[in-house]
Design a protein around this motif. Sequence first.
Motif, PDB file in Angstrom:
ATOM      1  N   THR A 133      -3.465   1.728  -3.436  1.00 58.96           N
ATOM      2  CA  THR A 133      -4.218   1.533  -2.190  1.00 58.96           C
ATOM      3  C   THR A 133      -5.487   0.716  -2.464  1.00 58.96           C
ATOM      4  OG1 THR A 133      -5.479   3.587  -2.458  1.00 58.96           O
ATOM      5  CG2 THR A 133      -3.377   3.743  -1.263  1.00 58.96           C
TER       6      THR A 133
ATOM      7  N   PRO B 261      -7.262   5.814  -0.126  1.00 60.08           N
ATOM      8  CA  PRO B 261      -6.107   6.396   0.570  1.00 60.08           C
ATOM      9  C   PRO B 261      -6.505   6.961   1.930  1.00 60.08           C
ATOM     10  CG  PRO B 261      -6.917   7.912  -1.093  1.00 60.08           C
ATOM     11  CD  PRO B 261      -7.751   6.674  -1.221  1.00 60.08           C
TER      12      PRO B 261
ATOM     13  N   LYS C  87      -4.580   0.082   6.962  1.00 56.22           N
ATOM     14  CA  LYS C  87      -4.979  -1.027   6.087  1.00 56.22           C
ATOM     15  C   LYS C  87      -6.303  -1.626   6.534  1.00 56.22           C
ATOM     16  CE  LYS C  87      -0.470  -2.513   4.313  1.00 56.22           C
ATOM     17  NZ  LYS C  87       0.499  -3.631   4.220  1.00 56.22           N
TER      18      LYS C  87
ATOM     19  N   ARG D  84       0.849  -1.194   0.000  1.00 59.45           N
ATOM     20  CA  ARG D  84       0.000   0.000   0.000  1.00 59.45           C
ATOM     21  C   ARG D  84       0.885   1.245   0.000  1.00 59.45           C
ATOM     22  NH1 ARG D  84      -2.309   3.451   3.789  1.00 59.45           N
ATOM     23  NH2 ARG D  84      -4.448   4.108   3.357  1.00 59.45           N
TER      24      ARG D  84
END
Length: 415
Positions: free
Chosen positions: A215, A308, A335, A109
């Motif tokens: 992302t 994001p 995450k 990510r």
Amino acid sequence: MENKFGGYYKKSREERIKILKDLEYIDEKMYNYLIEEKSLENYKADKMIENELGIFGIPFGIATNFLINGKEYIVPMATEEPSVIAAASNGAKIIAKNGGITSKVQENRQMIGQICLYDIDDFSKSLKILEENKEKLINLANKYHEGINNLGGGAKDIKFLKKGQFIIIYLYVDTLDAMGANILNTMLEGISFEIENLINAKKLMAIISNYSLNTIVKASCKLKVDSEYGNKMMLAYEFAKEDVYRAVTNNKGVLNGISALTLVTGNDTRAIEACIHSYASKDGKYMPLTKWEYKEGYLHGSIEIPIPIATVGGSIGLNETTKIALNILKNPNAKKLSEIAAALGLVQNFAALNALVTDGIQKGHLKLHAKTIMEFLKANEKESNIVIEKMIKENKIEIEYAKKILGEIRNEYKL
């Protein structure tokens, strides 16, 4: 899945807050903050924006019944739109009974920053020099923000492309749990001086990009349904694929949930919405973010979007309500929060389509609108129940009609 929140919407605000404390979603301090109806203090707000005048309130609530990756969640949301939280709770309940949602963010990510160069004498020579200095530039970027690098994040890659009259440099940075605008912009400004020394070019600008393709989150669910219903849900998806007018409204519904979650967790709603809408157009046509497919007795739903999102930095630490919202989610990292957001978007879309292909979307909306009218008219509970029932029966949810009925029943019952 044990229903700890059965009849939650029927309880008073105070009772709802107490349930959260009893179930340890919030602590004593957070409980008191909510009970006392506190808000963001003006001295903090004045540090967050320019020309601050006051605090604009948005209702803060929770959607219940979520089962994501085998774990139960209640999801905090800040929204002014009636039925959004109710729809999310009902949709999540149905999906949870069918095994819940699987949600997964991509491993690497990263956020992306750009440096745009112009007045370039020799594109081929400049690109060659930049490629030869790739590792040097990555290492230099990390020196400009050693803190994130020491925590395991930092600049991971850099790419150089000729686009029109420009050379555009793309810096890929793992910002860990931060959204990363300050991190990226500091790195970009730092390495731009070295780049101007390496090649004969001028810097136009250096800035983070909100189109964060590194992302990506994918979420999915599966429900056992009959063929008529399954095919209707699949046709609803096909409708959105074929017609941009429907696709936009479909995706607005997805963002009803995601934007409400990003707002209450202190994230940049505009950046996330811009990123997601852009992703819907990545193949040259604006498309629905969700997909529904009926096969072999099961309705398969999925969503794939970039999110994001962050859990630290910016205004997140300044707003007490944001801290409470993250605490309700058991303080996830970025995450995990992105996986919850994608799951919420999928549930919100399921709830909307489920209403549209069955009873229609207006049934729930009308009742909530009628309740809002009675609040505005300052009617008591007995009066409200009588007037709301009559307005819905007559399919006439209007303030003047409500006033008329209210006057009649007050005369009749001397209320």
